[in-house]
Design a protein around this motif. Structure first.
Motif, PDB file in Angstrom:
ATOM      1  N   ARG A   1      32.193  23.962 -20.277  1.00 52.99           N
ATOM      2  CA  ARG A   1      31.442  25.131 -19.810  1.00 52.99           C
ATOM      3  C   ARG A   1      32.383  26.292 -19.494  1.00 52.99           C
ATOM      4  O   ARG A   1      32.053  27.457 -19.740  1.00 52.99           O
ATOM      5  CB  ARG A   1      30.621  24.753 -18.567  1.00 52.99           C
ATOM      6  CG  ARG A   1      29.591  25.808 -18.190  1.00 52.99           C
ATOM      7  CD  ARG A   1      28.505  25.924 -19.248  1.00 52.99           C
ATOM      8  NE  ARG A   1      27.616  27.058 -18.981  1.00 52.99           N
ATOM      9  CZ  ARG A   1      27.822  28.301 -19.427  1.00 52.99           C
ATOM     10  NH1 ARG A   1      28.909  28.586 -20.153  1.00 52.99           N
ATOM     11  NH2 ARG A   1      26.970  29.258 -19.169  1.00 52.99           N
ATOM     12  N   VAL A   2      33.546  25.982 -18.950  1.00 50.84           N
ATOM     13  CA  VAL A   2      34.553  27.014 -18.671  1.00 50.84           C
ATOM     14  C   VAL A   2      34.983  27.686 -19.972  1.00 50.84           C
ATOM     15  O   VAL A   2      35.081  28.919 -20.047  1.00 50.84           O
ATOM     16  CB  VAL A   2      35.771  26.402 -17.948  1.00 50.84           C
ATOM     17  CG1 VAL A   2      36.973  27.341 -18.007  1.00 50.84           C
ATOM     18  CG2 VAL A   2      35.427  26.083 -16.499  1.00 50.84           C
ATOM     19  N   ASN A   3      35.238  26.896 -21.002  1.00 47.88           N
ATOM     20  CA  ASN A   3      35.629  27.461 -22.296  1.00 47.88           C
ATOM     21  C   ASN A   3      34.547  28.379 -22.852  1.00 47.88           C
ATOM     22  O   ASN A   3      34.831  29.486 -23.315  1.00 47.88           O
ATOM     23  CB  ASN A   3      35.911  26.332 -23.294  1.00 47.88           C
ATOM     24  CG  ASN A   3      37.304  25.760 -23.161  1.00 47.88           C
ATOM     25  OD1 ASN A   3      38.277  26.483 -22.988  1.00 47.88           O
ATOM     26  ND2 ASN A   3      37.408  24.446 -23.237  1.00 47.88           N
ATOM     27  N   ASP A   4      33.301  27.912 -22.809  1.00 43.45           N
ATOM     28  CA  ASP A   4      32.195  28.712 -23.350  1.00 43.45           C
ATOM     29  C   ASP A   4      32.009  30.009 -22.558  1.00 43.45           C
ATOM     30  O   ASP A   4      31.808  31.080 -23.135  1.00 43.45           O
ATOM     31  CB  ASP A   4      30.902  27.899 -23.332  1.00 43.45           C
ATOM     32  CG  ASP A   4      30.915  26.749 -24.343  1.00 43.45           C
ATOM     33  OD1 ASP A   4      31.790  26.749 -25.237  1.00 43.45           O
ATOM     34  OD2 ASP A   4      30.052  25.858 -24.216  1.00 43.45           O
ATOM     35  N   GLN A   5      32.083  29.898 -21.223  1.00 45.28           N
ATOM     36  CA  GLN A   5      31.865  31.081 -20.403  1.00 45.28           C
ATOM     37  C   GLN A   5      33.004  32.082 -20.561  1.00 45.28           C
ATOM     38  O   GLN A   5      32.773  33.302 -20.622  1.00 45.28           O
ATOM     39  CB  GLN A   5      31.730  30.683 -18.932  1.00 45.28           C
ATOM     40  CG  GLN A   5      31.402  31.849 -18.014  1.00 45.28           C
ATOM     41  CD  GLN A   5      30.107  32.532 -18.393  1.00 45.28           C
ATOM     42  OE1 GLN A   5      29.039  31.939 -18.311  1.00 45.28           O
ATOM     43  NE2 GLN A   5      30.178  33.791 -18.824  1.00 45.28           N
ATOM     44  N   ALA A   6      34.221  31.601 -20.641  1.00 43.25           N
ATOM     45  CA  ALA A   6      35.362  32.499 -20.837  1.00 43.25           C
ATOM     46  C   ALA A   6      35.251  33.222 -22.172  1.00 43.25           C
ATOM     47  O   ALA A   6      35.557  34.422 -22.273  1.00 43.25           O
ATOM     48  CB  ALA A   6      36.670  31.723 -20.759  1.00 43.25           C
TER      49      ALA A   6
ATOM     50  N   ALA B   1      45.325  15.181 -18.102  1.00 46.34           N
ATOM     51  CA  ALA B   1      46.572  15.649 -17.502  1.00 46.34           C
ATOM     52  C   ALA B   1      46.392  15.949 -16.025  1.00 46.34           C
ATOM     53  O   ALA B   1      47.257  15.626 -15.195  1.00 46.34           O
ATOM     54  CB  ALA B   1      47.069  16.889 -18.236  1.00 46.34           C
ATOM     55  N   ALA B   2      45.280  16.568 -15.670  1.00 43.87           N
ATOM     56  CA  ALA B   2      45.032  16.923 -14.268  1.00 43.87           C
ATOM     57  C   ALA B   2      44.731  15.699 -13.418  1.00 43.87           C
ATOM     58  O   ALA B   2      45.256  15.556 -12.303  1.00 43.87           O
ATOM     59  CB  ALA B   2      43.882  17.929 -14.185  1.00 43.87           C
ATOM     60  N   LEU B   3      43.904  14.788 -13.931  1.00 39.06           N
ATOM     61  CA  LEU B   3      43.458  13.651 -13.124  1.00 39.06           C
ATOM     62  C   LEU B   3      44.497  12.544 -13.017  1.00 39.06           C
ATOM     63  O   LEU B   3      44.412  11.699 -12.126  1.00 39.06           O
ATOM     64  CB  LEU B   3      42.151  13.082 -13.692  1.00 39.06           C
ATOM     65  CG  LEU B   3      40.940  14.010 -13.670  1.00 39.06           C
ATOM     66  CD1 LEU B   3      39.687  13.263 -14.124  1.00 39.06           C
ATOM     67  CD2 LEU B   3      40.723  14.605 -12.283  1.00 39.06           C
ATOM     68  N   ALA B   4      45.479  12.528 -13.897  1.00 37.89           N
ATOM     69  CA  ALA B   4      46.500  11.479 -13.851  1.00 37.89           C
ATOM     70  C   ALA B   4      47.508  11.710 -12.737  1.00 37.89           C
ATOM     71  O   ALA B   4      48.291  10.810 -12.401  1.00 37.89           O
ATOM     72  CB  ALA B   4      47.230  11.397 -15.195  1.00 37.89           C
ATOM     73  N   LEU B   5      47.512  12.897 -12.146  1.00 34.50           N
ATOM     74  CA  LEU B   5      48.493  13.256 -11.134  1.00 34.50           C
ATOM     75  C   LEU B   5      47.983  13.007  -9.720  1.00 34.50           C
ATOM     76  O   LEU B   5      46.784  13.077  -9.461  1.00 34.50           O
ATOM     77  CB  LEU B   5      48.870  14.731 -11.271  1.00 34.50           C
ATOM     78  CG  LEU B   5      49.531  15.144 -12.580  1.00 34.50           C
ATOM     79  CD1 LEU B   5      49.697  16.664 -12.634  1.00 34.50           C
ATOM     80  CD2 LEU B   5      50.873  14.450 -12.765  1.00 34.50           C
TER      81      LEU B   5
ATOM     82  N   ILE C   1      42.098  24.459 -13.757  1.00 35.84           N
ATOM     83  CA  ILE C   1      40.876  24.443 -12.949  1.00 35.84           C
ATOM     84  C   ILE C   1      40.546  23.021 -12.497  1.00 35.84           C
ATOM     85  O   ILE C   1      40.144  22.793 -11.351  1.00 35.84           O
ATOM     86  CB  ILE C   1      39.707  25.067 -13.737  1.00 35.84           C
ATOM     87  CG1 ILE C   1      39.958  26.568 -13.925  1.00 35.84           C
ATOM     88  CG2 ILE C   1      38.376  24.837 -13.021  1.00 35.84           C
ATOM     89  CD1 ILE C   1      38.943  27.264 -14.799  1.00 35.84           C
ATOM     90  N   ALA C   2      40.752  22.040 -13.385  1.00 34.98           N
ATOM     91  CA  ALA C   2      40.511  20.645 -13.017  1.00 34.98           C
ATOM     92  C   ALA C   2      41.455  20.186 -11.917  1.00 34.98           C
ATOM     93  O   ALA C   2      41.143  19.265 -11.156  1.00 34.98           O
ATOM     94  CB  ALA C   2      40.664  19.742 -14.240  1.00 34.98           C
ATOM     95  N   ARG C   3      42.593  20.838 -11.803  1.00 31.26           N
ATOM     96  CA  ARG C   3      43.570  20.528 -10.749  1.00 31.26           C
ATOM     97  C   ARG C   3      43.141  21.114  -9.405  1.00 31.26           C
ATOM     98  O   ARG C   3      43.713  20.798  -8.367  1.00 31.26           O
ATOM     99  CB  ARG C   3      44.928  21.087 -11.176  1.00 31.26           C
ATOM    100  CG  ARG C   3      46.083  20.782 -10.261  1.00 31.26           C
ATOM    101  CD  ARG C   3      46.564  19.355 -10.346  1.00 31.26           C
ATOM    102  NE  ARG C   3      47.791  19.170  -9.592  1.00 31.26           N
ATOM    103  CZ  ARG C   3      48.110  18.078  -8.936  1.00 31.26           C
ATOM    104  NH1 ARG C   3      47.308  17.035  -8.964  1.00 31.26           N
ATOM    105  NH2 ARG C   3      49.242  17.982  -8.262  1.00 31.26           N
ATOM    106  N   GLY C   4      42.106  21.977  -9.426  1.00 27.00           N
ATOM    107  CA  GLY C   4      41.559  22.508  -8.190  1.00 27.00           C
ATOM    108  C   GLY C   4      41.847  23.969  -7.923  1.00 27.00           C
ATOM    109  O   GLY C   4      41.507  24.486  -6.855  1.00 27.00           O
TER     110      GLY C   4
END
Length: 361
Positions: free
Chosen positions: A49-54, A79-83, A100-103
């Motif tokens: 959704r972020v990609n589409d909205q951007a 990549a974000a959730l593995a950290l 964004i997934a990193r917060g």
């Protein structure tokens, strides 16, 4: 010989789910539990959704440029959730969804893409470095942070993202060599989406795979199906754990594909055909995980609605927060580079001021 062989990646990219969402055995990877996969799915829906909205904001003239990661979202989310919270993420310009997934606040992330001179967010707040536009430069910075953490006795791991094009840059090789020699806890994660803008992978490298490039530096490599969200997360979590335990750097290559153009300024029909793109659409990581979760009866209608609404809320926040017509101040490009501007910076600033004056700006 056995030690050297351990550096080599698998013959084929590791996977846990096929295109239909069915379980695939033989990889040796642990399957993330259902709770974790639902978390991944929610982040994938938001990333799409972020990609589409951007993209819509670019068309409205509210963003200067946007490099879409449509089709690569499994890599971004993995990549974000593995950290862990104390780890660092070093992203590229295409890794907005990962940031964004990193917060990080989406509006702050989009500041750079509006044409401002800075990244828009505080790197220390979420331990996310500024998104790097020059290829591979962030890899050296990532190694420096990881090396410093090791010297201080911290258990920090750094995830350094790059694309296939970056592996042709000298900075990539310098970063791998330094990290290997000093056993820096870095996971180099290459999102091989088959193109460096318009240059196909075959014109960039003759290596068996990009993961093989770690062998010459003593860095273990691995390959993963970058459109398999479960496998991406499992491979990256294992690499992060190995680096945290003192095993040194890891090089992971995700095989994925850039479904959309390089940016809104690119005409991808000049260098590839729809016949090439279509098979990759069928390998969509979002629908693959959705099929798997539905098969396990874990993705209920109510849960799916909740996830979709959360993603829509992010999109609405982006629409409201990206102000149309915000004009950056060009002179700020030179304001915070050095405390005392160098002669070269002063010369460049004067040149820009003269150009702007000539154009009546």
């Amino acid at each position: 010989m056995a030690e050297h062989q351990a550096l080599h990646p698998s013959e084929e990219p590791l996977r846990l789910l096929d295109e239909s969402g069915s379980r695939v055995d033989g990889s040796g990877l642990p399957m993330p539990d259902t709770r974790r996969l639902l978390e991944v799915y929610g982040s994938l829906v938001t990333a799409r959704r972020v990609n589409d909205q951007a993209g819509a904001l670019v068309r409205q003239g509210r963003l200067a440029v946007y490099p879409s990661s449509h089709g690569q979202e499994a890599c971004q989310v993995g990549a974000a959730l593995a950290l862990s919270d104390g780890d660092w993420l070093f992203p590229t310009y295409r890794d907005t969804a990962a940031v964004i997934a990193r917060g990080v606040d989406p509006i702050e992330v989009l500041t750079l893409l509006q044409g401002d001179w800075h990244a828009g967010y505080d790197p220390y707040e979420r331990k996310v470095a500024p998104q790097a536009t020059p290829l591979a430069t962030q890899l050296l910075h990532a190694v420096g942070v990881a090396h410093a953490a090791r010297l201080k006795g911290e258990d920090t791991v750094v995830m350094a993202l790059c694309g296939d094009g970056a592996t042709s840059e000298g900075d990539f090789h310098e970063a791998l060599n330094f990290a290997a020699v000093f056993r820096a806890p870095v996971v180099f994660f290459v999102q091989n989406n088959e193109y460096a803008i318009s240059v196909p992978l075959a014109r960039q490298s003759a290596a068996p795979s990009l993961a093989h490039k770690g062998v010459g530096y003593g860095v273990p490599g691995e390959r993963v199906d970058g459109n398999d969200p479960a496998a991406v997360l499992a491979v990256l979590e294992r690499a992060v754990a190995d680096a945290r335990a003192g095993g040194g750097p890891r090089l992971i290559e995700a095989h994925t594909y850039r479904i959309q153009a390089h940016t809104n300024a690119d005409d991808d029909t000049r260098y590839r055909s729809g016949d090439e793109v279509d098979p990759w659409v069928a390998r969509d990581p979002l629908t693959r995980l959705e099929k798997h979760l539905k098969r396990k009866r874990a993705l209920t209608k109510a849960r799916r609605t909740e996830i979709t609404e959360a993603a829509e809320a992010v999109a609405a926040y982006m629409r409201e927060g990206v102000v149309e017509g915000a004009e950056p101040e060009p002179a700020e490009l030179f304001a915070h580079v050095f405390s005392e501007p160098t002669p070269q910076l002063a010369e460049q600033a004067a040149f820009l001021a003269e150009e702007l004056s000539r154009e009546g700006l």
